[in-house]
Design a protein around this motif. Sequence first.
Motif, PDB file in Angstrom:
ATOM      1  N   PRO A 136      36.027  21.747 -77.310  1.00 54.87           N
ATOM      2  CA  PRO A 136      36.479  21.954 -78.685  1.00 54.87           C
ATOM      3  C   PRO A 136      37.979  22.224 -78.754  1.00 54.87           C
ATOM      4  N   ALA A 137      38.587  21.812 -79.866  1.00 57.60           N
ATOM      5  CA  ALA A 137      40.014  22.035 -80.052  1.00 57.60           C
ATOM      6  C   ALA A 137      40.315  23.524 -80.147  1.00 57.60           C
ATOM      7  N   THR A 138      41.427  23.938 -79.558  1.00 56.06           N
ATOM      8  CA  THR A 138      41.857  25.331 -79.629  1.00 56.06           C
ATOM      9  C   THR A 138      42.530  25.578 -80.980  1.00 56.06           C
ATOM     10  N   PRO A 139      42.642  26.849 -81.395  1.00 55.77           N
ATOM     11  CA  PRO A 139      43.345  27.142 -82.654  1.00 55.77           C
ATOM     12  C   PRO A 139      44.765  26.590 -82.683  1.00 55.77           C
ATOM     13  N   GLN A 140      45.467  26.644 -81.540  1.00 55.66           N
ATOM     14  CA  GLN A 140      46.827  26.114 -81.495  1.00 55.66           C
ATOM     15  C   GLN A 140      46.834  24.604 -81.707  1.00 55.66           C
ATOM     16  N   GLN A 141      45.895  23.906 -81.097  1.00 54.34           N
ATOM     17  CA  GLN A 141      45.801  22.461 -81.277  1.00 54.34           C
ATOM     18  C   GLN A 141      45.480  22.106 -82.730  1.00 54.34           C
ATOM     19  N   ARG A 142      44.630  22.905 -83.361  1.00 56.76           N
ATOM     20  CA  ARG A 142      44.324  22.668 -84.781  1.00 56.76           C
ATOM     21  C   ARG A 142      45.564  22.857 -85.646  1.00 56.76           C
ATOM     22  N   ARG A 143      46.348  23.896 -85.335  1.00 54.83           N
ATOM     23  CA  ARG A 143      47.572  24.145 -86.101  1.00 54.83           C
ATOM     24  C   ARG A 143      48.555  22.997 -85.945  1.00 54.83           C
ATOM     25  N   VAL A 144      48.673  22.476 -84.734  1.00 54.81           N
ATOM     26  CA  VAL A 144      49.580  21.345 -84.504  1.00 54.81           C
ATOM     27  C   VAL A 144      49.111  20.119 -85.279  1.00 54.81           C
ATOM     28  N   ALA A 145      47.794  19.867 -85.247  1.00 51.72           N
ATOM     29  CA  ALA A 145      47.246  18.706 -85.958  1.00 51.72           C
ATOM     30  C   ALA A 145      47.493  18.816 -87.465  1.00 51.72           C
ATOM     31  N   PHE A 146      47.266  20.012 -88.022  1.00 51.67           N
ATOM     32  CA  PHE A 146      47.495  20.216 -89.449  1.00 51.67           C
ATOM     33  C   PHE A 146      48.983  20.106 -89.783  1.00 51.67           C
ATOM     34  N   ALA A 147      49.844  20.575 -88.876  1.00 51.94           N
ATOM     35  CA  ALA A 147      51.290  20.490 -89.116  1.00 51.94           C
ATOM     36  C   ALA A 147      51.752  19.034 -89.146  1.00 51.94           C
ATOM     37  N   VAL A 148      51.240  18.239 -88.218  1.00 52.97           N
ATOM     38  CA  VAL A 148      51.595  16.818 -88.197  1.00 52.97           C
ATOM     39  C   VAL A 148      51.089  16.121 -89.459  1.00 52.97           C
ATOM     40  N   ALA A 149      49.842  16.428 -89.852  1.00 52.64           N
ATOM     41  CA  ALA A 149      49.281  15.841 -91.069  1.00 52.64           C
ATOM     42  C   ALA A 149      50.092  16.243 -92.298  1.00 52.64           C
ATOM     43  N   ALA A 150      50.503  17.503 -92.349  1.00 51.29           N
ATOM     44  CA  ALA A 150      51.312  17.966 -93.477  1.00 51.29           C
ATOM     45  C   ALA A 150      52.661  17.263 -93.497  1.00 51.29           C
ATOM     46  N   GLY A 151      53.242  17.034 -92.307  1.00 50.21           N
ATOM     47  CA  GLY A 151      54.511  16.317 -92.233  1.00 50.21           C
ATOM     48  C   GLY A 151      54.389  14.886 -92.731  1.00 50.21           C
ATOM     49  N   LEU A 152      53.303  14.217 -92.355  1.00 50.55           N
ATOM     50  CA  LEU A 152      53.067  12.854 -92.821  1.00 50.55           C
ATOM     51  C   LEU A 152      52.866  12.818 -94.341  1.00 50.55           C
ATOM     52  N   LEU A 153      52.125  13.800 -94.855  1.00 49.82           N
ATOM     53  CA  LEU A 153      51.904  13.862 -96.293  1.00 49.82           C
ATOM     54  C   LEU A 153      53.213  14.118 -97.035  1.00 49.82           C
ATOM     55  N   LEU A 154      54.058  14.970 -96.486  1.00 49.45           N
ATOM     56  CA  LEU A 154      55.354  15.236 -97.094  1.00 49.45           C
ATOM     57  C   LEU A 154      56.235  13.992 -97.086  1.00 49.45           C
ATOM     58  N   ALA A 155      56.241  13.276 -95.957  1.00 45.28           N
ATOM     59  CA  ALA A 155      57.024  12.042 -95.872  1.00 45.28           C
ATOM     60  C   ALA A 155      56.546  11.012 -96.892  1.00 45.28           C
ATOM     61  N   PHE A 156      55.224  10.937 -97.083  1.00 42.97           N
ATOM     62  CA  PHE A 156      54.674  10.030 -98.089  1.00 42.97           C
ATOM     63  C   PHE A 156      55.128  10.432 -99.487  1.00 42.97           C
ATOM     64  N   ALA A 157      55.075  11.733 -99.782  1.00 41.74           N
ATOM     65  CA  ALA A 157      55.457  12.209-101.111  1.00 41.74           C
ATOM     66  C   ALA A 157      56.937  11.933-101.392  1.00 41.74           C
ATOM     67  N   VAL A 158      57.773  12.089-100.371  1.00 41.78           N
ATOM     68  CA  VAL A 158      59.208  11.850-100.544  1.00 41.78           C
ATOM     69  C   VAL A 158      59.506  10.369-100.759  1.00 41.78           C
ATOM     70  N   SER A 159      58.782   9.496-100.044  1.00 37.52           N
ATOM     71  CA  SER A 159      59.068   8.060-100.112  1.00 37.52           C
ATOM     72  C   SER A 159      58.359   7.352-101.266  1.00 37.52           C
ATOM     73  N   ALA A 160      57.296   7.955-101.809  1.00 37.24           N
ATOM     74  CA  ALA A 160      56.515   7.302-102.865  1.00 37.24           C
ATOM     75  C   ALA A 160      57.334   6.881-104.083  1.00 37.24           C
ATOM     76  N   PRO A 161      58.281   7.694-104.568  1.00 35.76           N
ATOM     77  CA  PRO A 161      59.052   7.271-105.742  1.00 35.76           C
ATOM     78  C   PRO A 161      59.892   6.015-105.519  1.00 35.76           C
ATOM     79  N   PHE A 162      60.128   5.659-104.262  1.00 35.54           N
ATOM     80  CA  PHE A 162      60.958   4.491-103.957  1.00 35.54           C
ATOM     81  C   PHE A 162      60.124   3.271-103.572  1.00 35.54           C
ATOM     82  N   ALA A 163      58.825   3.297-103.899  1.00 35.39           N
ATOM     83  CA  ALA A 163      57.913   2.236-103.459  1.00 35.39           C
ATOM     84  C   ALA A 163      58.278   0.876-104.033  1.00 35.39           C
ATOM     85  N   ASN A 164      58.877   0.843-105.205  1.00 34.73           N
ATOM     86  CA  ASN A 164      59.193  -0.431-105.863  1.00 34.73           C
ATOM     87  C   ASN A 164      60.592  -0.957-105.542  1.00 34.73           C
TER      88      ASN A 164
END
Length: 208
Positions: free
Chosen positions: A1-29
């Motif tokens: 099973p994933a350790t708490p630290q590994q879960r935190r890293v996974a969530f941090a990476v996912a949050a970073g990707l979501l943030l990058a999407f939110a920043v770039s979305a207004p420029f989609a066109n």
Amino acid sequence: PATPQQRRVAFAVAAGLLLAFAVSAPFANIQLPRYDGYIPAIESMVFVNDLITAILLFAHYSISPSRPVLALASAYLYTAFIVIPHILTFPGAFTATGLLGAGPQTSAWLYYLWSAGPPVGAIIYACLRGENRTSSAYVQSTRSAIAWSVAFVVCLALAITWITTAENKILPTIVGSGDHYVNAVAYVASTLAVAIMAIALILLWIRR
């Protein structure tokens, strides 16, 4: 099973990707300068990444047989293989119209079928989680199971490539001239793709 630290890293990476999407979305066109080498470069990295992931998962299955892991490995192998015809048939990547006798709808349909691989694999993985690993089904030859899985994925990728290239005339129209979405088929395909991904996320969250 994933350790708490590994879960935190996974969530941090996912949050970073979501943030990058939110920043770039207004420029989609906004149309950026065309660079024909972009698709081959990006998808080559996708191929290597998914192939390595598939190999690691198959190795994990060989050590600790588990059908959920085998399904996930097969899904990653599928995405690695299906990206090859997508690179070759993408208009402008190698030729103006694409290789392998590609038609105007080939790369679009390959993209949708490619993007369906990971969420479908995740759905199967989530549904199979919790099975008894010590049953006789799991202690059979792991090499045989891996070989059959690889053979199935290869045949599936070849069949999809044949349908989208040699038989591309039967494919419903998604894109027209200028890569514009032209009818309801594109919106149905996009909605279905998003729905499959949503189902995968919900199942993974519910079943942890």
